[in-house]
Design a protein around this motif. Structure first.
Motif, short mmCIF file in Angstrom:
data_model
loop_
_atom_site.label_atom_id
_atom_site.label_comp_id
_atom_site.label_asym_id
_atom_site.label_seq_id
_atom_site.Cartn_x
_atom_site.Cartn_y
_atom_site.Cartn_z
N ALA A 185 10.68 -4.22 -1.63
CA ALA A 185 9.57 -3.72 -0.19
C ALA A 185 8.89 -4.93 -0.15
O ALA A 185 9.12 -4.80 1.03
N LYS A 186 7.90 -5.14 -1.08
CA LYS A 186 7.44 -6.39 -0.57
C LYS A 186 7.85 -7.23 0.32
O LYS A 186 7.47 -7.55 1.01
N GLN A 187 9.04 -7.84 -0.39
CA GLN A 187 9.37 -8.93 -0.04
C GLN A 187 9.88 -8.55 1.58
O GLN A 187 9.81 -9.02 2.48
N MET A 188 10.46 -7.37 1.71
CA MET A 188 10.88 -6.62 3.43
C MET A 188 9.86 -6.28 3.70
O MET A 188 9.86 -7.08 5.29
N ARG A 189 8.56 -6.15 3.75
CA ARG A 189 7.38 -6.10 4.48
C ARG A 189 6.73 -7.23 4.55
O ARG A 189 6.93 -7.02 5.88
N PHE A 190 7.07 -8.37 4.21
CA PHE A 190 6.25 -9.81 4.61
C PHE A 190 6.84 -9.83 5.31
O PHE A 190 7.33 -10.56 6.32
N LEU A 191 9.07 -9.90 5.94
CA LEU A 191 10.08 -10.48 7.02
C LEU A 191 9.16 -9.05 7.58
O LEU A 191 9.30 -10.24 8.98
N LEU A 192 8.77 -8.18 7.30
CA LEU A 192 8.90 -6.96 8.57
C LEU A 192 7.46 -7.95 9.55
O LEU A 192 7.96 -7.82 10.34
#
Length: 152
Positions: free
Chosen positions: A123-130
């Motif tokens: 989730a952290k990685q996805m938020r970063f890209l988002l």
């Protein structure tokens, strides 16, 4: 010794020699120095006629500076805030869509370089890209990993 007053055209040329500017951005910068009787719009029209000021060159320049770090939505939003017309934005969006997954993978690789160990890390990685403006499709492909061959 008193400072030399630079003409509005000289100031515009100085700004444009440093980097490309949008018409709206250059007008905003020049407005601070405009005096009674100065016509900024006429000056900008003259610069465009002389091909010293170009919205398409500005768009290309901004895309070149931002594409390796940001996703399509963030780049398009920035172009829109600079006053780029909707028709140009549609064309730019189509051009940017081709490489978004590869760019998302590269940004993900530079930041994380390893698959998430658990759901919270994912989730952290996805938020970063988002936050960088990548689409959900590109985020899924980047976080999932894999080769660049499976671009949809």
């Amino acid at each position: 010794m008193a400072k030399l007053q630079i003409s509005l055209k000289g100031r515009a040329l100085r700004y444009l020699s440093a980097r490309e500017h949008s018409r709206m951005e250059l007008a905003r910068k020049l407005a601070r120095y405009a005096q009674e009787g100065d016509d900024i719009e006429a000056l900008l029209d003259t610069l465009e006629a002389a091909k010293l000021l170009s919205q398409s060159r500005f768009s290309e320049s901004l895309i070149h500076r931002r594409a390796h770090r940001y996703g399509n939505s963030r780049i398009l939003s920035e172009l829109q805030s600079h006053g780029i017309d909707a028709e140009s934005l549609v064309n730019i969006k189509a051009d940017l869509a081709d490489g978004e997954i590869a760019r998302a993978r590269e940004v993900w690789r530079k930041k994380f370089n390893q698959p998430a160990a658990d759901a919270s890390e994912r989730a952290k990685q996805m938020r970063f890209l988002l936050q960088r403006g990548f689409s959900h499709r590109a985020i899924q492909a980047a976080v999932k990993g894999g080769s660049d061959d499976d671009d949809c």
